[in-house]
Design a protein around this motif. Structure first.
Motif, short mmCIF file in Angstrom:
data_model
loop_
_atom_site.label_atom_id
_atom_site.label_comp_id
_atom_site.label_asym_id
_atom_site.label_seq_id
_atom_site.Cartn_x
_atom_site.Cartn_y
_atom_site.Cartn_z
N GLY A 107 -2.10 -5.98 12.93
CA GLY A 107 -1.46 -5.24 12.02
C GLY A 107 -0.26 -5.86 11.14
O GLY A 107 0.48 -5.49 10.43
N THR A 115 -4.86 -8.58 5.02
CA THR A 115 -4.50 -8.42 4.02
C THR A 115 -4.21 -9.75 2.88
O THR A 115 -4.25 -9.71 1.76
CB THR A 115 -3.16 -7.51 3.85
OG1 THR A 115 -3.50 -6.54 4.80
CG2 THR A 115 -2.52 -7.01 2.52
N ASN A 119 -8.56 -7.42 -2.71
CA ASN A 119 -7.45 -6.38 -2.81
C ASN A 119 -6.31 -7.20 -3.33
O ASN A 119 -5.37 -7.77 -2.62
CB ASN A 119 -7.08 -6.07 -1.36
CG ASN A 119 -6.98 -4.54 -1.59
OD1 ASN A 119 -6.26 -3.94 -2.59
ND2 ASN A 119 -7.18 -3.94 -0.29
N PHE A 162 0.84 -1.00 -0.02
CA PHE A 162 0.08 -0.03 -0.07
C PHE A 162 0.97 1.16 -0.13
O PHE A 162 1.58 1.51 0.95
CB PHE A 162 -0.81 -0.08 1.11
CG PHE A 162 -1.83 -1.12 1.29
CD1 PHE A 162 -2.99 -1.24 0.63
CD2 PHE A 162 -1.73 -2.20 2.36
CE1 PHE A 162 -3.91 -2.22 0.59
CE2 PHE A 162 -2.51 -3.26 2.48
CZ PHE A 162 -3.75 -3.18 1.57
N GLY A 183 -0.75 -8.25 9.05
CA GLY A 183 -0.89 -8.49 7.54
C GLY A 183 -1.94 -9.60 7.45
O GLY A 183 -1.85 -9.98 6.16
N LYS A 184 -2.41 -10.23 8.41
CA LYS A 184 -3.32 -11.26 8.04
C LYS A 184 -4.45 -11.01 7.26
O LYS A 184 -4.93 -11.99 6.30
CB LYS A 184 -3.82 -11.86 9.66
CG LYS A 184 -2.45 -12.07 10.39
CD LYS A 184 -2.99 -12.39 11.94
CE LYS A 184 -4.13 -11.65 12.49
NZ LYS A 184 -3.17 -10.29 13.06
N GLN A 209 -13.71 -9.85 8.84
CA GLN A 209 -13.52 -9.38 10.51
C GLN A 209 -14.64 -8.45 10.91
O GLN A 209 -15.17 -8.80 12.22
CB GLN A 209 -12.09 -8.63 10.47
CG GLN A 209 -11.56 -8.37 11.79
CD GLN A 209 -10.13 -7.93 11.86
OE1 GLN A 209 -9.62 -7.93 10.75
NE2 GLN A 209 -9.56 -7.61 12.81
N ALA A 230 2.51 -4.58 3.19
CA ALA A 230 1.69 -5.25 4.16
C ALA A 230 2.06 -6.83 4.31
O ALA A 230 1.78 -7.29 5.25
CB ALA A 230 0.37 -4.74 3.97
N LEU A 258 4.13 1.13 2.49
CA LEU A 258 4.01 -0.05 3.22
C LEU A 258 3.89 -1.35 2.68
O LEU A 258 3.10 -1.62 1.92
CB LEU A 258 2.77 0.20 4.02
CG LEU A 258 2.50 -0.79 5.12
CD1 LEU A 258 3.33 -0.60 6.32
CD2 LEU A 258 0.80 -0.77 5.44
N1 LIG Z 1 -6.50 -0.86 2.15
C1 LIG Z 1 -5.53 -0.39 3.07
N2 LIG Z 1 -4.71 0.70 2.83
C2 LIG Z 1 -3.62 0.90 3.36
N3 LIG Z 1 -2.92 0.27 4.37
C3 LIG Z 1 -3.68 -0.81 4.78
C4 LIG Z 1 -4.91 -1.09 3.75
N4 LIG Z 1 -5.29 -2.70 4.44
C5 LIG Z 1 -4.42 -2.62 5.50
N5 LIG Z 1 -3.37 -1.74 5.47
C6 LIG Z 1 -2.17 -1.83 6.57
O1 LIG Z 1 -1.68 -3.16 6.21
C7 LIG Z 1 -0.84 -3.61 7.47
C8 LIG Z 1 -1.58 -4.91 7.77
O2 LIG Z 1 -3.11 -4.85 7.99
P1 LIG Z 1 -4.12 -6.09 8.20
O3 LIG Z 1 -3.68 -7.06 7.14
O4 LIG Z 1 -5.27 -5.53 8.58
O5 LIG Z 1 -3.41 -6.63 9.59
P2 LIG Z 1 -4.00 -7.94 10.55
O6 LIG Z 1 -5.01 -8.31 9.80
O7 LIG Z 1 -2.78 -8.81 10.77
O8 LIG Z 1 -4.27 -7.21 11.84
C9 LIG Z 1 -1.31 -2.54 8.46
O9 LIG Z 1 -0.23 -1.58 8.73
C10 LIG Z 1 -2.61 -1.74 7.77
O10 LIG Z 1 -2.78 -0.46 8.25
#
Ligand SMILES: Nc1ncnc2c1ncn2[C@@H]1O[C@H](COP(=O)(O)OP(=O)(O)O)[C@@H](O)[C@H]1O
Ligand SMILES: [Mg+2]
Length: 246
Positions: free
Chosen positions: A39, A44, A53, A13, A41-42, A85, A18, A16
């Motif tokens: 956070g 994601t 995505n 992203f 990346g699970k 979630q 992820a 970042l």
């Molecule tokens: N659509 C998005 N746009 C920008 N950053 C994102 C997006 N989705 C997730 N992130 C970032 O990617 C990282 C992993 O997030 P996420 O997969 O939700 O973690 P988890 O499910 O393990 O808690 C985090 O830093 C989150 O802020």
């Protein structure tokens, strides 16, 4: 038999990363726990596989064929369903109508003869606690998660992703949820579940994949991964989660 495999899967992203070159697999009949700190990346990773995505690079193979970048509808018709979630049903529709939508649009034409009967069966299967004509916006979080599960099951998945299905449950509800997950697995459905509750992970998952900062740090049999020093350290570094070996 390997049902699903990721190869060097990456999602960025902006600046970042992820998920970072994650290679993992799911075998037929598995209940895989996808664990890791908040956070990590699970979600994601689940979104990149299921098409919500799409990944920046890397590959996804499902049932031995490449599915990288497929839309969620296409993945669904190939046998992959998932829950969210934070479930968001069609708020003004009844519980039954929400499941019926999945029964109609989530299956190949002709697969479901009677969408209403099939939807009722799914609601019964997940022990949905309210009347089928309840308007969906009235549901609390726990009820929404059960509805989301009934919806995901309505498309006859062979592979099911669950994203924190058990969060916010009481101890008694947690026991019911464990039974339900085993019942789904008993139907021949392979499961990947994102979960933080160690009691649940340790009692239902046969394999675990742990990610931290977007990278896979462990994959293997549940007991082995749970006592892996890298996994323990990842969890101890996150005060919101108890140590998996505790
Ligand atoms: N659509 C998005 N746009 C920008 N950053 C994102 C997006 N989705 C997730 N992130 C970032 O990617 C990282 C992993 O997030 P996420 O997969 O939700 O973690 P988890 O499910 O393990 O808690 C985090 O830093 C989150 O802020
Ligand atoms: Mg998440």
């Amino acid at each position: 038999m390997i049902l699903l495999e990721t190869r060097e899967l990456t999602k960025r992203f902006g600046g970042l990363t992820a998920i970072d070159r994650v290679s993992m697999h799911i075998e037929e009949g598995d209940i895989v726990g996808l664990i890791g700190p908040n956070g990590a990346g699970k979600t994601t990773l689940v979104n990149a596989i299921s098409g919500l995505n799409p990944p920046t690079s890397g590959r996804v193979m499902m049932f031995g064929r490449e599915t990288t970048g497929f839309t969620p509808e296409r993945m669904c018709r190939r046998g992959l369903s998932r829950t969210f979630q934070i479930p968001i049903p069609f708020p003004k529709m009844t519980v039954l109508e929400n499941v019926k939508t999945a029964a109609i649009f989530g299956n190949k034409a002709g697969k479901v003869d009677d969408p209403v009967a099939h939807s009722r069966e799914m609601l019964a299967f997940v022990d949905f606690p309210l009347a089928e004509d309840t308007i969906s916006e009235k549901l609390n979080t726990v009820q929404l998660k059960r509805l989301d599960l009934a919806r995901a099951l309505a498309s006859h998945p062979q592979l099911l992703f669950l994203d924190e299905l058990a969060s916010g449950l009481s101890e008694a509800e947690l026991q019911d949820m464990m039974k339900l997950i085993r019942k789904i697995s008993g139907q021949g459905i392979t499961i990947l579940m994102i979960e933080h509750i160690m009691q649940l992970i340790m009692s239902v998952c046969n394999r675990l994949v742990c990610i931290q900062f977007g990278k896979k740090i462990a994959e293997g049999a549940t007991a082995e991964v749970a006592r892996d020093p890298a996994v323990t350290k990842a969890y101890l570094g996150d005060a919101s989660i108890s140590c998996p070996t505790a």
